[in-house]
Design a protein around this motif. Structure first.
Motif, PDB file in Angstrom:
ATOM      1  N   HIS A  77       8.516   6.901  -5.758  1.00 30.97           N
ATOM      2  CA  HIS A  77       7.765   7.761  -4.838  1.00 30.97           C
ATOM      3  C   HIS A  77       6.521   8.358  -5.498  1.00 30.97           C
ATOM      4  O   HIS A  77       5.434   8.390  -4.895  1.00 30.97           O
ATOM      5  N   LEU A  78       6.651   8.817  -6.741  1.00 28.84           N
ATOM      6  CA  LEU A  78       5.558   9.506  -7.418  1.00 28.84           C
ATOM      7  C   LEU A  78       4.649   8.564  -8.195  1.00 28.84           C
ATOM      8  O   LEU A  78       3.479   8.887  -8.426  1.00 28.84           O
ATOM      9  N   GLY A  79       5.195   7.452  -8.631  1.00 26.22           N
ATOM     10  CA  GLY A  79       4.426   6.543  -9.474  1.00 26.22           C
ATOM     11  C   GLY A  79       4.596   6.814 -10.951  1.00 26.22           C
ATOM     12  O   GLY A  79       4.000   6.133 -11.793  1.00 26.22           O
ATOM     13  N   PHE A  80       5.384   7.799 -11.314  1.00 22.78           N
ATOM     14  CA  PHE A  80       5.675   8.135 -12.718  1.00 22.78           C
ATOM     15  C   PHE A  80       6.989   8.901 -12.734  1.00 22.78           C
ATOM     16  O   PHE A  80       7.429   9.448 -11.710  1.00 22.78           O
ATOM     17  N   THR A  81       7.594   8.953 -13.918  1.00 24.28           N
ATOM     18  CA  THR A  81       8.841   9.702 -14.048  1.00 24.28           C
ATOM     19  C   THR A  81       8.537  11.172 -14.307  1.00 24.28           C
ATOM     20  O   THR A  81       7.556  11.505 -14.987  1.00 24.28           O
TER      21      THR A  81
END
Length: 235
Positions: free
Chosen positions: A25-29
């Motif tokens: 969803h965010l593109g990163f952890t």
């Protein structure tokens, strides 16, 4: 009743699934984001202390020695890093629980195809069985790869010994060529045949020597008998 170890394991697996979902969803952890912010803040603090040390060394060199300035700056840096660690732990907890999360009403595009679908307990059991079968196959492949790696190591060892033996044979061929020996095999067979012939002759000579030693001259036996008789007559 579920044990504490089982609860921890389930909690960890659930967190990993949530991290994967949040990453989509965010593109990163969230963890990577927090680490990036912390490293940036730490870098800014270090650069600020370094600039302050340079300024103090230039403007107040007559008041403080360079060693005193450096030690004072290190104390300030250590204090600021300690406070950063303490405060950032609070910020990281807040971000991961309240900001960098997916709301319950958000559905990712790849999951919309399954929206509204429900699965029976039997279907979930089938899926669990398939998942377990896949895990077993993965473990079997890992084991096979490990055994294959061991076999490859053994093959490398055998190949190295073979190469060494081949070099030694080549060295012998070079020696034979330098010595004028055309065929090593024929030379060895010829030499062994001559050795066997010599051994046979030596054994034959030893047999003859034993036979000649055991035989004595008949005249010697006659002379010995006559002398014995004469001695008896004198008696």
């Amino acid at each position: 009743m579920m044990s504490s170890n089982t609860t921890t394991c389930v909690s960890t697996e659930e967190e990993e699934r949530m991290f994967e979902y949040e990453t989509q969803h965010l593109g990163f952890t969230p963890k990577a984001f927090c680490n990036g912010v912390y490293n940036a803040a730490l870098e800014y603090i270090q650069k600020a202390i370094q600039e302050m040390e340079t300024y103090l060394s230039e403007e107040y060199s007559t008041v403080m020695t360079p060693t005193q300035i450096k030690e004072a700056c290190e104390v300030i840096l250590s204090t600021m890093v300690s406070k950063l660690d303490k405060n950032f732990d609070i910020i990281e907890t807040y971000l991961t629980k309240n900001v960098l999360t997916i709301p319950d009403n958000v559905l990712l595009p790849e999951d919309k195809a399954q929206a509204g679908e429900t699965y029976s307990a039997e279907q979930e059991d089938v899926l669990d069985t398939e998942i377990q079968d896949l895990k077993d196959k993965i473990l079997a492949l890992k084991y096979a790869n490990s055994k294959l790696k061991q076999e490859m190591n053994l093959i490398d060892i055998v190949q190295a010994r073979f190469d060494q033996a081949q070099k030694q044979l080549q060295r012998l061929d070079d020696i034979n060529s330098d010595s004028g020996v055309s065929d090593m095999k024929d030379c060895l067979m010829f030499t062994s045949q001559k050795v066997l012939e010599l051994v046979s002759k030596v054994k034959a000579m030893q047999v003859k020597d034993k036979s000649s030693t055991m035989e004595t001259d008949p005249r010697d036996r006659h002379t010995h008998k006559s002398s014995t008789m004469e001695t008896d007559k004198r008696d």
